[in-house]
Design a protein around this motif. Structure first.
Motif, PDB file in Angstrom:
ATOM      1  N   ALA A 145       0.830  -1.206   0.000  1.00 31.92           N
ATOM      2  CA  ALA A 145       0.000   0.000   0.000  1.00 31.92           C
ATOM      3  C   ALA A 145       0.864   1.254   0.000  1.00 31.92           C
ATOM      4  O   ALA A 145       0.596   2.214  -0.738  1.00 31.92           O
ATOM      5  CB  ALA A 145      -0.927  -0.004   1.209  1.00 31.92           C
ATOM      6  N   ARG A 146       1.913   1.259   0.814  1.00 34.02           N
ATOM      7  CA  ARG A 146       2.784   2.431   0.895  1.00 34.02           C
ATOM      8  C   ARG A 146       3.499   2.701  -0.426  1.00 34.02           C
ATOM      9  O   ARG A 146       3.749   3.849  -0.795  1.00 34.02           O
ATOM     10  CB  ARG A 146       3.810   2.223   2.019  1.00 34.02           C
ATOM     11  N   GLN A 147       3.802   1.639  -1.153  1.00 35.87           N
ATOM     12  CA  GLN A 147       4.511   1.792  -2.428  1.00 35.87           C
ATOM     13  C   GLN A 147       3.577   2.019  -3.614  1.00 35.87           C
ATOM     14  O   GLN A 147       4.032   2.147  -4.746  1.00 35.87           O
ATOM     15  CB  GLN A 147       5.396   0.566  -2.668  1.00 35.87           C
ATOM     16  N   GLY A 148       2.258   2.050  -3.358  1.00 34.78           N
ATOM     17  CA  GLY A 148       1.310   2.412  -4.412  1.00 34.78           C
ATOM     18  C   GLY A 148       0.749   1.268  -5.216  1.00 34.78           C
ATOM     19  O   GLY A 148       0.137   1.493  -6.266  1.00 34.78           O
ATOM     20  N   PHE A 149       0.917   0.036  -4.728  1.00 36.99           N
ATOM     21  CA  PHE A 149       0.341  -1.110  -5.434  1.00 36.99           C
ATOM     22  C   PHE A 149      -1.145  -1.251  -5.103  1.00 36.99           C
ATOM     23  O   PHE A 149      -1.642  -0.681  -4.139  1.00 36.99           O
ATOM     24  CB  PHE A 149       1.068  -2.399  -5.049  1.00 36.99           C
ATOM     25  N   GLY A 150      -1.834  -2.032  -5.925  1.00 34.41           N
ATOM     26  CA  GLY A 150      -3.216  -2.388  -5.626  1.00 34.41           C
ATOM     27  C   GLY A 150      -4.233  -1.300  -5.891  1.00 34.41           C
ATOM     28  O   GLY A 150      -5.306  -1.286  -5.285  1.00 34.41           O
ATOM     29  N   ALA A 151      -3.945  -0.394  -6.817  1.00 32.23           N
ATOM     30  CA  ALA A 151      -4.905   0.660  -7.145  1.00 32.23           C
ATOM     31  C   ALA A 151      -6.168   0.064  -7.755  1.00 32.23           C
ATOM     32  O   ALA A 151      -6.144  -1.004  -8.366  1.00 32.23           O
ATOM     33  CB  ALA A 151      -4.289   1.667  -8.109  1.00 32.23           C
ATOM     34  N   ALA A 152      -7.273   0.771  -7.583  1.00 32.79           N
ATOM     35  CA  ALA A 152      -8.545   0.302  -8.137  1.00 32.79           C
ATOM     36  C   ALA A 152      -8.496   0.329  -9.663  1.00 32.79           C
ATOM     37  O   ALA A 152      -7.930   1.242 -10.273  1.00 32.79           O
ATOM     38  CB  ALA A 152      -9.686   1.170  -7.631  1.00 32.79           C
ATOM     39  N   LEU A 194      -2.927 -15.088  -6.079  1.00 29.33           N
ATOM     40  CA  LEU A 194      -4.079 -14.194  -6.133  1.00 29.33           C
ATOM     41  C   LEU A 194      -3.717 -12.833  -5.552  1.00 29.33           C
ATOM     42  O   LEU A 194      -4.017 -11.788  -6.150  1.00 29.33           O
ATOM     43  CB  LEU A 194      -5.265 -14.782  -5.375  1.00 29.33           C
ATOM     44  N   PHE A 195      -3.081 -12.832  -4.387  1.00 27.67           N
ATOM     45  CA  PHE A 195      -2.681 -11.561  -3.779  1.00 27.67           C
ATOM     46  C   PHE A 195      -1.793 -10.770  -4.731  1.00 27.67           C
ATOM     47  O   PHE A 195      -2.025  -9.583  -4.972  1.00 27.67           O
ATOM     48  CB  PHE A 195      -1.944 -11.807  -2.461  1.00 27.67           C
ATOM     49  N   ASP A 196      -0.790 -11.416  -5.294  1.00 28.29           N
ATOM     50  CA  ASP A 196       0.167 -10.710  -6.135  1.00 28.29           C
ATOM     51  C   ASP A 196      -0.487 -10.184  -7.413  1.00 28.29           C
ATOM     52  O   ASP A 196      -0.217  -9.046  -7.837  1.00 28.29           O
ATOM     53  CB  ASP A 196       1.330 -11.634  -6.474  1.00 28.29           C
ATOM     54  N   MET A 197      -1.339 -10.984  -8.037  1.00 29.65           N
ATOM     55  CA  MET A 197      -2.031 -10.509  -9.237  1.00 29.65           C
ATOM     56  C   MET A 197      -2.924  -9.314  -8.913  1.00 29.65           C
ATOM     57  O   MET A 197      -3.005  -8.359  -9.696  1.00 29.65           O
ATOM     58  CB  MET A 197      -2.842 -11.636  -9.867  1.00 29.65           C
ATOM     59  N   GLY A 198      -3.579  -9.357  -7.759  1.00 30.27           N
ATOM     60  CA  GLY A 198      -4.434  -8.242  -7.367  1.00 30.27           C
ATOM     61  C   GLY A 198      -3.662  -6.974  -7.099  1.00 30.27           C
ATOM     62  O   GLY A 198      -4.176  -5.868  -7.304  1.00 30.27           O
ATOM     63  N   GLN A 199      -2.425  -7.100  -6.660  1.00 28.28           N
ATOM     64  CA  GLN A 199      -1.599  -5.926  -6.388  1.00 28.28           C
ATOM     65  C   GLN A 199      -1.016  -5.305  -7.653  1.00 28.28           C
ATOM     66  O   GLN A 199      -0.795  -4.098  -7.724  1.00 28.28           O
ATOM     67  CB  GLN A 199      -0.456  -6.304  -5.440  1.00 28.28           C
ATOM     68  N   TYR A 239      -1.619  -6.625 -11.393  1.00 27.55           N
ATOM     69  CA  TYR A 239      -2.073  -6.865 -12.757  1.00 27.55           C
ATOM     70  C   TYR A 239      -3.572  -6.901 -12.973  1.00 27.55           C
ATOM     71  O   TYR A 239      -4.023  -6.705 -14.101  1.00 27.55           O
ATOM     72  CB  TYR A 239      -1.529  -8.223 -13.265  1.00 27.55           C
ATOM     73  N   ALA A 240      -4.355  -7.222 -11.950  1.00 31.81           N
ATOM     74  CA  ALA A 240      -5.720  -7.675 -12.209  1.00 31.81           C
ATOM     75  C   ALA A 240      -6.710  -7.177 -11.167  1.00 31.81           C
ATOM     76  O   ALA A 240      -6.340  -6.772 -10.066  1.00 31.81           O
ATOM     77  CB  ALA A 240      -5.752  -9.210 -12.236  1.00 31.81           C
TER      78      ALA A 240
END
Length: 207
Positions: A10-17, A185-190, A192-193
């Motif tokens: 989250a701090r590094q900006g991953f997982g945007a909507a 799943l976690f990594d793809m959600g952060q 790519y997907a």
């Protein structure tokens, strides 16, 4: 994944909507008999994922979405033996006419659905899937199939790389072991997907 580890992303900006965007398509990756059989390539939560995919596929057809399926298929003489089959030699048992390489009966393709044959994890690599989806205007590609940590993940990364919005239907993908399933799943959600379960995905793409 601990709270502290999740906070790093989250701090590094991953997982945007990334909201789903019509038109939609469906890709079902390698739900073949060999991956449904724990004695071959199956196990884990793959049987449950196949069962959940039945309604996903029926709804996609009812809505008129483009639907594509993939299969791993090697030549009968193994002339296309490659690095993937070097790492997993038993993959060479997936031949065109053998039962293990056939799509499971409950998800069998119907006329007008694309069936991609491949010898590597991604359903996009060196196949006609990208232009087929592009010709039909697909923006968001829902993805089901096996296995989450392998061919599903590879196909999701390539879908994203080609400009599609991958939507991984979390209860319609499965793996032979749950730890790699959950981690991927976690990594793809952060990165790519979009991640939604089947009912959420169908609600988000309705209308």
């Amino acid at each position: 994944m601990s709270q502290a580890e999740s906070a790093v992303y989250a701090r590094q900006g991953f997982g945007a909507a990334m909201p789903p965007k019509a038109p939609y398509g469906l890709l079902i990756v390698d739900f073949v008999n060999g991956f449904a059989d724990p004695a071959q390539f199956g196990g884990g939560n793959i049987p449950a994922a196949i069962e959940r995919t039945r309604e996903l596929l029926a709804t996609a057809r009812a809505r008129g979405w483009p639907v594509a399926h993939s299969r791993i298929v090697y030549q009968d003489d193994d002339a296309d033996h490659n690095v993937f089959s070097l790492k997993v030699p038993t993959m060479l048992g997936l031949k065109e006419d053998l039962a293990a390489s056939q799509i499971v009966d409950v998800l069998a393709p119907v006329a007008g659905e694309l069936v991609v044959r491949k010898t590597v994890p991604s359903a996009f690599f060196a196949t006609g899937l990208t232009p087929w989806l592009a010709q039909r205007g697909v923006q968001t590609l829902l993805v089901a199939g096996a296995v989450t940590s392998g061919c599903v993940r590879a196909s999701v990364v390539d879908a994203m790389s080609w400009g599609f919005r991958p939507l991984v239907v979390t209860d319609c993908v499965g793996d032979r072991a749950l730890a790699p399933h959950e981690a991927n799943l976690f990594d793809m959600g952060q990165k790519y997907a979009i991640l939604l379960d089947r009912d959420q995905a169908l609600a988000a793409t309705a209308g």
